[in-house]
Design an enzyme around this catalytic site. Sequence first.
Site, PDB file in Angstrom:
ATOM      1  N   ARG A  18       0.851  -1.190   0.000  1.00 38.93           N
ATOM      2  CA  ARG A  18       0.000   0.000   0.000  1.00 38.93           C
ATOM      3  C   ARG A  18       0.894   1.251   0.000  1.00 38.93           C
ATOM      4  NH1 ARG A  18      -3.939   2.663   4.661  1.00 38.93           N
ATOM      5  NH2 ARG A  18      -4.968   4.127   3.246  1.00 38.93           N
ATOM      6  N   HIS A  19       0.390   2.339  -0.558  1.00 38.43           N
ATOM      7  CA  HIS A  19       1.124   3.601  -0.603  1.00 38.43           C
ATOM      8  C   HIS A  19       1.343   4.161   0.803  1.00 38.43           C
ATOM      9  CE1 HIS A  19      -2.620   5.636   0.393  1.00 38.43           C
ATOM     10  NE2 HIS A  19      -3.213   4.914  -0.543  1.00 38.43           N
ATOM     11  N   HIS A  66      -3.014   0.256  -3.570  1.00 40.15           N
ATOM     12  CA  HIS A  66      -3.906   0.757  -2.528  1.00 40.15           C
ATOM     13  C   HIS A  66      -4.141  -0.288  -1.444  1.00 40.15           C
ATOM     14  CE1 HIS A  66      -4.846   4.095  -5.311  1.00 40.15           C
ATOM     15  NE2 HIS A  66      -4.743   3.160  -6.233  1.00 40.15           N
TER      16      HIS A  66
END
Length: 648
Positions: free
Chosen positions: A395-396, A577
């Site tokens: 995930r970012h 995401h």
Amino acid sequence: MAEASREFFDRSGLAATIARNVSNLEVLLNMGFPKERAEKALAATGDRSVQLASDWIFAHVDDTSLDEKVPREYVLFACPTGPLVTQLDEYSEKTLVHCGRNGSHNSFPHVTLCSFFAVPDSTVPKVVHAVLTVAGRLSCREVPAKVSLDFYSSSSFVGLFVDDRSAAFLRNASQEFANEVLKTTGIEVKAHKKQLHITLAYQFNPSQQKKLEELARDIDTSMPAQWDLRLYSRDTRRAKSDVVRVVHPLPPSNDDELELVRGDYIYLEPDELVSSSDGWLRGVSWLTGCAGLFPGNYTEKAAETDTWTLHRCVPVISLRGSSSTRASAPPLSPTQLPPLPSEPSTLSSTTRAPVPDRRNGPSRPPLEEMYSQVQKSRPVSNSKPAPPRQLYILRHGERVDVVFGKRWMNACFVNGEYSQQDLNLPRKLPSREGSPLSFAEDSPLTEMGWFQARLTGEAMKRAGVHISQVYSSPSLRCVQTADAILDALGLRSAMKIRVDPGLFEWLYFYKASGLPKLMTMKELLDFGLNVDPTYHPIVPVSDWSRTEDVVQYYQRNHTVVQSVLGSTDGNTLICAHAGSLDSCSRHLQGLSARTQREAVKLMVKIPYCGMAVFQEVKEAGIWDQVEPPIHTLTHSPNHKFDWRVLQS
């Protein structure tokens, strides 16, 4: 709660009942639910399915008002869809940024056809039938080829008036609906006879009028649109409440606190937001009906209509001037209702036939058994086998809009120039088309977010992780995360980031606001991000659909992953995401997509830079999840991440 109702449903032996084409109410009664609760649940969920209604009842077991006999309020709207709505949505977004919130931001674009009217839960099916009856009559008459809209403004109102011919058609529909409801239920409905219109702005500061008018004149009202009759309902007790949306989950610490579940809505008394002195608010959960205290900074302002229930949507004026609409295509049946993006129905609202439960996917033997079979079939060799391939999904890092709010740009941009107003805000931002509005739905990383990504890359390097290729979602925050990790790995000069729109998050999250305006490859390169401008996406933006359901979301991500894994014999890194850790790996493990509720519940458990690693079991044709080679990244508000959560 969904699991509890499914278990109850399975134990109830209702296959024969369903096969008799009985109503959802009869099924719920046969399951043992009291009639009043069953009717209330069906009214609150739009009679979508037995499963959704039973889930609603289980969710409200602690709701002290569950058995109160309070009828819901109903209203009939005429709503445009298609290219025209895109114009209206863009206007709403621009006015929010330039002028702040006004009354129109509390709902979606619509023409009101009648006043709200209360309906007992037991009578709702007759009101729904009235909508279908009227729609059937309208289909036999001369329908306006197009609804024309004329701009109008005053000191307290900005809007679009419906042309006389179309207004007469819609008023006639409204009056016939009122007559039908009165005839079948005895309930009086007041059809609107005044000038029909779409409200663009009201309850605004008079100083904003000029800007609101200026932005409104940019709306191209000639854009084609289909017009639907829509029947909505709302909780009567919450008609005057403010509504906020939960953006950060939080378990309660005391008995008087409300559990915050991401995606839930909370009703507030009208003066609650201004009367609170310590930032704690008292509200009622839309999801459970429970009341309690909660920190206001864990929520954001939402539209009242976000909590309404759609009961019927019937097209009455066709989309004109669209190349995608064939003249010979048959009209939609009045009984056809576009499915809502919620839990998969156990029963179809049209056919009452059982829908198979696919949430667990195809069964597979235990991994130990598969490994044993692989060992038995493997030829004897003296050469050392190559290590199995691995897939790293990440995930970012921390995003600006979550930390500083959705409208952080208001304080940071003056005359189009960006200025860092907090040490955790980015030191600089890229130049991009539509700035600063385009940052609203495509947030950059905070300074802390970049540092999180850097720490993760450095840990991967110390652990000896080798990457052969890196892919990223087109979101700016994801590309920035991938760039920081590559830099920390020492691979920035040797490897470029392949940006694929197919790795973007679930498009349902943008159903109301519209699809985001993403940065171009040139804009990313000009900002110094190490992207590959020669890469051709597997799933381009043109293939996106705002009506994408959860199954289609998982399949879109899998299509990209399946293709990129076939392009290398080495390890792959994907930066995307929270939901991507599951959506990009679920099918690789031989499992099918989760339900909407399961997917959302999992997403909120994935922290920034949370990582999942999958290892290829080549002979079995699957990828199995393994423990990541690096430790978790824990700091406030990042919670400690247990990678095993994907195995639940």
